[in-house]
Design a protein around this motif. Structure first.
Motif, mmCIF file in Angstrom:
data_model
loop_
_atom_site.group_PDB
_atom_site.id
_atom_site.type_symbol
_atom_site.label_atom_id
_atom_site.label_comp_id
_atom_site.label_asym_id
_atom_site.label_seq_id
_atom_site.Cartn_x
_atom_site.Cartn_y
_atom_site.Cartn_z
ATOM 1 N N ASN A 81 35.197 -9.715 -24.535
ATOM 2 C CA ASN A 81 34.360 -8.707 -25.180
ATOM 3 C C ASN A 81 34.748 -7.324 -24.699
ATOM 4 O O ASN A 81 35.270 -7.153 -23.594
ATOM 5 C CB ASN A 81 32.882 -8.917 -24.852
ATOM 6 C CG ASN A 81 32.333 -10.220 -25.392
ATOM 7 O OD1 ASN A 81 31.632 -10.926 -24.685
ATOM 8 N ND2 ASN A 81 32.642 -10.560 -26.624
ATOM 9 N N GLU A 82 34.457 -6.334 -25.539
ATOM 10 C CA GLU A 82 34.659 -4.924 -25.222
ATOM 11 C C GLU A 82 36.097 -4.652 -24.783
ATOM 12 O O GLU A 82 36.359 -4.112 -23.717
ATOM 13 C CB GLU A 82 33.643 -4.441 -24.177
ATOM 14 C CG GLU A 82 32.197 -4.575 -24.665
ATOM 15 C CD GLU A 82 31.199 -3.851 -23.780
ATOM 16 O OE1 GLU A 82 31.517 -2.764 -23.274
ATOM 17 O OE2 GLU A 82 30.089 -4.389 -23.604
ATOM 18 N N LEU A 83 37.012 -5.050 -25.654
ATOM 19 C CA LEU A 83 38.435 -4.851 -25.402
ATOM 20 C C LEU A 83 39.113 -4.524 -26.727
ATOM 21 O O LEU A 83 38.968 -5.257 -27.704
ATOM 22 C CB LEU A 83 39.053 -6.117 -24.793
ATOM 23 C CG LEU A 83 40.507 -6.012 -24.346
ATOM 24 C CD1 LEU A 83 40.651 -5.041 -23.172
ATOM 25 C CD2 LEU A 83 41.048 -7.385 -23.975
ATOM 26 N N LEU A 84 39.849 -3.421 -26.758
ATOM 27 C CA LEU A 84 40.545 -2.992 -27.959
ATOM 28 C C LEU A 84 41.935 -3.618 -28.025
ATOM 29 O O LEU A 84 42.397 -4.254 -27.082
ATOM 30 C CB LEU A 84 40.654 -1.471 -27.984
ATOM 31 C CG LEU A 84 39.330 -0.710 -27.914
ATOM 32 C CD1 LEU A 84 39.581 0.794 -27.935
ATOM 33 C CD2 LEU A 84 38.402 -1.122 -29.044
ATOM 34 N N GLY A 85 42.631 -3.386 -29.168
ATOM 35 C CA GLY A 85 43.948 -3.962 -29.350
ATOM 36 C C GLY A 85 44.957 -3.554 -28.290
ATOM 37 O O GLY A 85 45.620 -4.405 -27.694
ATOM 38 N N PRO A 86 45.119 -2.242 -27.998
ATOM 39 C CA PRO A 86 46.072 -1.856 -26.955
ATOM 40 C C PRO A 86 45.728 -2.447 -25.589
ATOM 41 O O PRO A 86 46.625 -2.861 -24.845
ATOM 42 C CB PRO A 86 45.959 -0.325 -26.945
ATOM 43 C CG PRO A 86 45.512 0.030 -28.323
ATOM 44 C CD PRO A 86 44.574 -1.079 -28.730
ATOM 45 N N GLY A 87 44.436 -2.517 -25.268
ATOM 46 C CA GLY A 87 44.034 -3.111 -23.996
ATOM 47 C C GLY A 87 44.332 -4.587 -23.949
ATOM 48 O O GLY A 87 44.751 -5.120 -22.909
ATOM 49 N N ALA A 88 44.115 -5.295 -25.065
ATOM 50 C CA ALA A 88 44.410 -6.720 -25.102
ATOM 51 C C ALA A 88 45.901 -6.969 -24.893
ATOM 52 O O ALA A 88 46.295 -7.886 -24.155
ATOM 53 C CB ALA A 88 43.951 -7.304 -26.438
ATOM 54 N N GLU A 110 41.813 -2.677 -33.198
ATOM 55 C CA GLU A 110 42.723 -1.535 -33.237
ATOM 56 C C GLU A 110 42.457 -0.623 -32.033
ATOM 57 O O GLU A 110 42.024 -1.073 -30.994
ATOM 58 C CB GLU A 110 42.547 -0.776 -34.556
ATOM 59 C CG GLU A 110 42.915 -1.597 -35.787
ATOM 60 C CD GLU A 110 41.787 -2.496 -36.274
ATOM 61 O OE1 GLU A 110 40.613 -2.120 -36.086
ATOM 62 O OE2 GLU A 110 42.089 -3.585 -36.793
ATOM 63 N N ARG A 111 42.693 0.676 -32.235
ATOM 64 C CA ARG A 111 42.533 1.634 -31.153
ATOM 65 C C ARG A 111 41.098 2.114 -30.988
ATOM 66 O O ARG A 111 40.774 2.780 -30.015
ATOM 67 C CB ARG A 111 43.451 2.838 -31.370
ATOM 68 C CG ARG A 111 44.917 2.521 -31.148
ATOM 69 C CD ARG A 111 45.774 3.764 -31.203
ATOM 70 N NE ARG A 111 47.112 3.490 -30.712
ATOM 71 C CZ ARG A 111 47.475 3.505 -29.440
ATOM 72 N NH1 ARG A 111 46.583 3.807 -28.517
ATOM 73 N NH2 ARG A 111 48.717 3.240 -29.083
ATOM 74 N N SER A 112 40.254 1.804 -31.941
ATOM 75 C CA SER A 112 38.856 2.190 -31.853
ATOM 76 C C SER A 112 37.985 0.985 -32.161
ATOM 77 O O SER A 112 38.330 0.153 -33.007
ATOM 78 C CB SER A 112 38.532 3.318 -32.844
ATOM 79 O OG SER A 112 37.136 3.571 -32.873
ATOM 80 N N SER A 119 30.761 -0.733 -38.774
ATOM 81 C CA SER A 119 30.696 -1.938 -37.945
ATOM 82 C C SER A 119 31.486 -1.734 -36.651
ATOM 83 O O SER A 119 32.190 -0.734 -36.473
ATOM 84 C CB SER A 119 31.239 -3.138 -38.711
ATOM 85 O OG SER A 119 32.615 -2.952 -38.986
ATOM 86 N N VAL A 120 31.360 -2.723 -35.758
ATOM 87 C CA VAL A 120 32.014 -2.656 -34.450
ATOM 88 C C VAL A 120 32.960 -3.842 -34.305
ATOM 89 O O VAL A 120 32.614 -4.978 -34.649
ATOM 90 C CB VAL A 120 30.959 -2.682 -33.315
ATOM 91 C CG1 VAL A 120 31.641 -2.707 -31.950
ATOM 92 C CG2 VAL A 120 30.032 -1.482 -33.430
ATOM 93 N N ARG A 121 34.164 -3.582 -33.798
ATOM 94 C CA ARG A 121 35.153 -4.638 -33.576
ATOM 95 C C ARG A 121 35.730 -4.472 -32.182
ATOM 96 O O ARG A 121 36.584 -3.616 -31.944
ATOM 97 C CB ARG A 121 36.259 -4.573 -34.634
ATOM 98 C CG ARG A 121 37.345 -5.612 -34.443
ATOM 99 C CD ARG A 121 38.357 -5.597 -35.575
ATOM 100 N NE ARG A 121 37.768 -6.046 -36.834
ATOM 101 C CZ ARG A 121 38.443 -6.175 -37.976
ATOM 102 N NH1 ARG A 121 39.741 -5.872 -38.001
ATOM 103 N NH2 ARG A 121 37.845 -6.585 -39.080
#
Length: 545
Positions: A81-88, A110-112, A119-121
């Protein structure tokens, strides 16, 4: 407990040798999970909202190092949870370096975290490419304006299908979990082990507390998942996670072989609150020295070793109990016995608990009835007198033909609350009647209605001379629950109570007093048999002197 102790009873470790994964210079130190088993990690990495935090990856590198140090085997999958694409993607690289296996991002945003439609991703799934494959369907499903990640993972050796859902409720978790289980059933009807992992933003118990006692009234989402839906809470069943309040879960349709919560994080980094602001601001080098190479989030990760479900699964939780908590001069703890019925027929199993003096089990016998495709749980209270000498004991919990021995430690001392209530509504516990603040108040349970009489009992901590009880009704302009007809009881041992006063008070908010000839008492109970507004009581403050 260290990694080898966790897994010793779960399976024989399968070494990989010293062959490094492609693209890695690190030889694997952790073994692979055997065929037919999968190790899943759940974590809320809190790395998606603040741009400066998401741009700095120190905490993600620390997390990878922490997994390498604390896990008993290389994780096959991570639901995050609470992890964006670049962080993943950064975390997958860090895991590959730290563990010596190839980790790949299977689902990530993605980056945001914030989508154009509002919505939130910020959920993600990472797989160990050396041990796992992923097949369609893979992607996101929107639930409560949050995008939930899912993928149809499987062991690369073909031994296990493992659908994975990284979930994060955006509202009522009970509503969300109904959608999650429907999603899992629709997308992955053939899954052998289905995992719902994520931060549910809610503790297991309906009433907030620092620990999550076995016998607490569970929240609706937890009761539904672990009952009618037949999922297992891996951390509850196998990690003895009742000693702390937490909101991260690994729910699984399958067999839980072992599990753990990174509780060592509490000892290794006890003051995480001093770390968090620096990492949130993307400035980890400005954090206290102990934080810089250790902090990964302000909540610990959890892990579970899972296998395909059996026709009938039985668990006894926890694996060990300590009688270090007293209520009304009685030491007590609880044990849960649970069966999961994965068959197509209703199931009934006898339950017997054997406890030798000075221990007592209540109930000592019961029956566990589980409808087809569901699970059921029985809670057994284990008690002993407060003055029981410290020592080690055992109880035996027998469900059907299977017996489990649970060690029981009687500690030198036991912690006892300052106040008890016969009932209370969530958020209006009895401690609010002894906090010295007339703006807060205790309220007996009214949903569902609980009939009078109800009572509140003060624990004075030692035997004292008592000759009066003070009662301050709620002081917020609402007199509902104000005690009209009352009785006062006292006790020196918490078991035998003697009535010392009774009468009628006016139905207003003025301070009330009951007086009586001074007596010895450690416990003082105020009981209401009639109250204003209905069949419930309230009190802003209750005192004895």
């Amino acid at each position: 407990m260290k990694k080898s102790l966790y897994f010793a009873a779960a399976f024989a470790l399968v070494p990989l040798g010293a062959v490094p994964a492609a693209g890695s210079t690190t030889a694997p130190e952790l073994p692979r999970t055997p065929a037919g088993q999968v190790l899943v990690v759940q974590a809320d990495l809190q790395d998606s909202v603040r741009p400066a935090d998401a741009a700095d990856t120190t905490d993600l590198d620390n997390f990878a190092a922490r997994l390498a140090a604390e896990l008993p085997a290389a994780p096959d999958a991570l639901v995050l949870n609470e992890l964006l694409g670049p962080g993943a993607r950064r975390l997958a690289t860090s895991l590959s370096r730290a563990l010596g296996y190839r980790y790949r991002v299977e689902v990530a945003g993605e980056r945001s975290a914030f989508q154009a439609d509002g919505s939130v991703r910020e959920t993600a799934i990472i797989l160990n490419a050396d041990t796992m494959t992923a097949a369609r369907p893979t992607g996101y499903e929107r639930v409560q304006d949050e995008d939930q990640a899912y993928t149809g993972a499987a062991k690369r050796d073909g031994s296990l299908q493992v659908p994975l859902l990284a979930v994060h409720p955006g509202g009522d978790p009970a509503t969300a979990t109904a959608a999650y289980t429907a999603l899992a059933g629709a997308k992955f009807p053939q899954g052998q082990v289905t995992v719902l992992g994520g931060d549910f933003r809610a503790a297991r118990c309906a009433v907030p507390s620092t620990d999550q006692t076995i016998g607490c009234a569970p929240q609706a989402f937890w009761a539904d998942l672990t009952g009618p839906k037949a999922y297992s809470d891996a951390l509850f069943d196998k990690a003895d996670a009742q000693s702390r309040s937490h909101s991260g879960y690994l729910f699984a349709r399958g067999q839980v072989l072992a599990a753990g919560l990174d509780t060592a994080y509490d000892a290794d980094l006890p003051d995480r609150a001093s770390c968090k602001p620096h990492f949130d601001a993307g400035r980890p080098r400005s954090a206290p020295r102990d934080c810089r190479s250790a902090y990964y989030a302000d909540v610990p990760f959890g892990w579970a070793l899972l296998a395909a479900g059996q026709p009938v699964q039985q668990t006894v939780t926890p694996s060990r109990i300590a009688l270090d908590h007293c209520e009304l001069a009685v030491r007590q703890a609880e044990v849960a016995a649970r069966i999961v019925n994965n068959t197509g027929d209703a199931l009934s199993r006898p339950l017997t608990v054997t406890a030798a003096a000075p221990l007592t089990a209540t109930p000592a016998t019961a029956t566990l009835d589980a409808p087809a495709g569901q699970a059921t749980t029985a809670t057994i209270k284990i008690t002993a007198p407060r003055d029981t000498p410290p020592g080690e004991h055992r109880i035996t919990v027998r469900v059907g033909d299977e017996s489990t021995e649970v060690p029981v430690t009687v500690t030198e001392t036991c912690t006892e609350p300052k106040v008890y209530a016969s009932s209370f509504h969530a958020g209006f516990g009895p401690e609010r009647a002894v906090d010295g603040d007339i703006a807060t108040f205790w309220h007996s349970e009214y949903s569902p209605p609980t009939p009078l009489p109800q009572s509140i009992t003060l624990n004075l901590g030692e035997v004292k001379q008592v000759g009066n009880v003070g009662y301050q009704p709620r002081f917020d302009g609402n007199l509902n629950g104000t005690i009209l007809d009352y009785k006062v009881y006292v006790s020196t041992d918490g078991q035998t109570f003697t009535e010392v006063a009774g009468g009628t008070w006016a139905g207003d908010a003025r301070l009330k007093t009951a007086t009586f000839p001074a007596v010895d008492a450690r416990y003082v109970r105020l009981e209401g048999t009639r109250a204003s507004g209905g069949s419930y009581l309230s009190a802003a403050e209750v005192t004895a002197g």
